[in-house]
Design a protein around this motif. Structure first.
Motif, PDB file in Angstrom:
ATOM      1  N   LEU A  29      42.804 -11.416  54.107  1.00  0.00           N
ATOM      2  CA  LEU A  29      43.865 -12.033  54.902  1.00  0.00           C
ATOM      3  C   LEU A  29      44.164 -11.201  56.151  1.00  0.00           C
ATOM      4  O   LEU A  29      44.334 -11.748  57.247  1.00  0.00           O
ATOM      5  CB  LEU A  29      45.124 -12.190  54.052  1.00  0.00           C
ATOM      6  N   ALA A  30      44.206  -9.876  56.000  1.00  0.00           N
ATOM      7  CA  ALA A  30      44.438  -9.002  57.153  1.00  0.00           C
ATOM      8  C   ALA A  30      43.326  -9.164  58.183  1.00  0.00           C
ATOM      9  O   ALA A  30      43.576  -9.164  59.396  1.00  0.00           O
ATOM     10  CB  ALA A  30      44.534  -7.545  56.692  1.00  0.00           C
ATOM     11  N   GLY A  31      42.088  -9.332  57.708  1.00  0.00           N
ATOM     12  CA  GLY A  31      40.964  -9.532  58.606  1.00  0.00           C
ATOM     13  C   GLY A  31      41.038 -10.855  59.346  1.00  0.00           C
ATOM     14  O   GLY A  31      40.777 -10.922  60.556  1.00  0.00           O
ATOM     15  N   LEU A  32      41.423 -11.922  58.644  1.00  0.00           N
ATOM     16  CA  LEU A  32      41.532 -13.243  59.272  1.00  0.00           C
ATOM     17  C   LEU A  32      42.627 -13.265  60.336  1.00  0.00           C
ATOM     18  O   LEU A  32      42.479 -13.885  61.396  1.00  0.00           O
ATOM     19  CB  LEU A  32      41.826 -14.308  58.211  1.00  0.00           C
ATOM     20  N   LEU A  33      43.728 -12.573  60.057  1.00  0.00           N
ATOM     21  CA  LEU A  33      44.861 -12.564  60.974  1.00  0.00           C
ATOM     22  C   LEU A  33      44.741 -11.482  62.043  1.00  0.00           C
ATOM     23  O   LEU A  33      45.485 -11.500  63.022  1.00  0.00           O
ATOM     24  CB  LEU A  33      46.162 -12.348  60.186  1.00  0.00           C
ATOM     25  N   ASN A  34      43.822 -10.529  61.802  1.00  0.00           N
ATOM     26  CA  ASN A  34      43.699  -9.363  62.677  1.00  0.00           C
ATOM     27  C   ASN A  34      45.001  -8.558  62.691  1.00  0.00           C
ATOM     28  O   ASN A  34      45.447  -8.085  63.737  1.00  0.00           O
ATOM     29  CB  ASN A  34      43.301  -9.766  64.101  1.00  0.00           C
ATOM     30  N   TRP A  35      45.609  -8.413  61.499  1.00  0.00           N
ATOM     31  CA  TRP A  35      46.841  -7.639  61.332  1.00  0.00           C
ATOM     32  C   TRP A  35      46.512  -6.301  60.673  1.00  0.00           C
ATOM     33  O   TRP A  35      45.549  -6.209  59.892  1.00  0.00           O
ATOM     34  CB  TRP A  35      47.823  -8.382  60.429  1.00  0.00           C
ATOM     35  N   PRO A  36      47.301  -5.263  60.925  1.00  0.00           N
ATOM     36  CA  PRO A  36      47.129  -4.010  60.184  1.00  0.00           C
ATOM     37  C   PRO A  36      47.510  -4.212  58.720  1.00  0.00           C
ATOM     38  O   PRO A  36      48.305  -5.103  58.394  1.00  0.00           O
ATOM     39  CB  PRO A  36      48.087  -3.042  60.882  1.00  0.00           C
ATOM     40  N   GLN A  37      46.955  -3.383  57.839  1.00  0.00           N
ATOM     41  CA  GLN A  37      47.249  -3.513  56.418  1.00  0.00           C
ATOM     42  C   GLN A  37      47.498  -2.150  55.803  1.00  0.00           C
ATOM     43  O   GLN A  37      46.966  -1.127  56.256  1.00  0.00           O
ATOM     44  CB  GLN A  37      46.087  -4.196  55.691  1.00  0.00           C
ATOM     45  N   ALA A  38      48.318  -2.138  54.761  1.00  0.00           N
ATOM     46  CA  ALA A  38      48.565  -0.929  53.970  1.00  0.00           C
ATOM     47  C   ALA A  38      48.447  -1.334  52.513  1.00  0.00           C
ATOM     48  O   ALA A  38      49.235  -2.149  52.025  1.00  0.00           O
ATOM     49  CB  ALA A  38      49.948  -0.351  54.261  1.00  0.00           C
ATOM     50  N   THR A  39      47.440  -0.811  51.818  1.00  0.00           N
ATOM     51  CA  THR A  39      47.157  -1.241  50.449  1.00  0.00           C
ATOM     52  C   THR A  39      47.730  -0.273  49.421  1.00  0.00           C
ATOM     53  O   THR A  39      48.019   0.882  49.719  1.00  0.00           O
ATOM     54  CB  THR A  39      45.639  -1.362  50.232  1.00  0.00           C
ATOM     55  N   MET A  67      52.250  -7.265  59.711  1.00  0.00           N
ATOM     56  CA  MET A  67      51.320  -6.511  58.889  1.00  0.00           C
ATOM     57  C   MET A  67      51.258  -7.058  57.472  1.00  0.00           C
ATOM     58  O   MET A  67      52.076  -7.892  57.066  1.00  0.00           O
ATOM     59  CB  MET A  67      51.699  -5.027  58.861  1.00  0.00           C
ATOM     60  N   ILE A  68      50.273  -6.557  56.729  1.00  0.00           N
ATOM     61  CA  ILE A  68      50.045  -6.929  55.328  1.00  0.00           C
ATOM     62  C   ILE A  68      50.280  -5.700  54.462  1.00  0.00           C
ATOM     63  O   ILE A  68      49.790  -4.602  54.775  1.00  0.00           O
ATOM     64  CB  ILE A  68      48.595  -7.406  55.089  1.00  0.00           C
ATOM     65  N   ILE A  69      51.015  -5.864  53.354  1.00  0.00           N
ATOM     66  CA  ILE A  69      51.214  -4.782  52.393  1.00  0.00           C
ATOM     67  C   ILE A  69      50.811  -5.293  51.016  1.00  0.00           C
ATOM     68  O   ILE A  69      51.241  -6.377  50.602  1.00  0.00           O
ATOM     69  CB  ILE A  69      52.679  -4.314  52.350  1.00  0.00           C
TER      70      ILE A  69
END
Length: 256
Positions: A139-149, A180-182
């Motif tokens: 999902l982060a890749g599709l949206l081009n958003w930063p992510q923190a896993t 962003m994505i968490i």
């Protein structure tokens, strides 16, 4: 804090209850689901809790908490549970009993995020049924958003979000700006219980139903499950009286 408002999206999944041991079905195409208790995925429950805690810990920062699930009609139960805990509205993407792959789930979520104008997505790091652990990253890749896993702590400071995550031998903290994505880990929080009055209130909260076709997303499977089997049973161990006996046993088994 320079962040003006948060529109949080929390994806949740309906899975076989974590306390139940799954059994392979007779056709060996998957696990038996008939007559089995289902509940919200534990990591998703943690994500819902974190969204609510962010609202409680900030003054008027959270504008909306939207929970969404892709699954059968019965997945309404876990959406109502999330609404009873404090989410504002929900969406059920009706996919029937079909197991939807992470890429397709991410594409469905992308559409909901764009329609909802979300700027923060909090979701479980994995689902306990297939353990793919891929949806958040895709999902982060599709949206081009930063992510923190694998988040074990989430903090808002100035115009950034700081996420602490466990690593080998300690922890690390990463930061990013919204959107962003968490993805959540088990140590992030302990989800609250739902009270009966809140369950009754949740029945009046919005629950929208859509189908993948309504979002122009094809959820056809790209992987084929050939066969599902129980893991091989481990043989019982033996006790040895001396080191010499241990060495003899290891040599006899070809391990030494």
């Amino acid at each position: 804090m320079s962040v003006k408002s948060l529109r949080i999206l929390v994806p949740v999944k309906r899975v076989i209850d974590y306390a139940i041991k799954p059994r392979v079905n007779k056709t060996q195409t998957g696990v038996e689901t008939t007559g089995v208790k289902f509940s919200i995925n534990p990591f998703c429950d943690i994500a819902v809790e974190e969204a609510i805690r962010i609202r409680e810990g900030t003054k008027g920062l959270v504008e909306n908490i939207h929970v969404v699930s892709a699954g059968p009609t019965k997945a309404q139960d876990i959406l109502r549970q999330a609404l009873a805990k404090g989410a504002d509205n929900s969406t059920l993407i009706e996919t029937g009993d079909k197991e939807v792959e992470p890429l397709s789930v991410a594409k469905l979520l992308q559409k909901v995020i764009e329609e909802d104008n979300s700027n923060l997505v909090i979701l479980g790091k994995q689902a306990i049924d297939d353990d793919s652990g891929q949806t958040g990253q895709i999902l982060a890749g599709l949206l081009n958003w930063p992510q923190a896993t694998n988040a074990s702590k989430v903090e808002f400071k100035d115009d950034k979000v700081f996420v602490t995550r466990e690593i080998d031998g300690g922890s690390e903290t990463v930061s990013a700006s919204l959107p962003m994505i968490i993805t959540t880990d088990l140590r992030l929080n302990e989800p609250r219980y739902v009270t009966l009055p809140n369950i009754m209130k949740a029945k009046k909260k919005p629950l929208k139903k859509v189908k993948p076709a309504d979002l122009n997303i094809d959820i056809a499977s790209r992987l084929e499950t050939i066969k599902v089997e129980e893991p091989a049973k481990r043989e019982a161990g033996i006790k040895v009286g001396t080191v010499d006996e241990l060495i003899e046993k290891l040599k006899a088994s070809g391990s030494l």
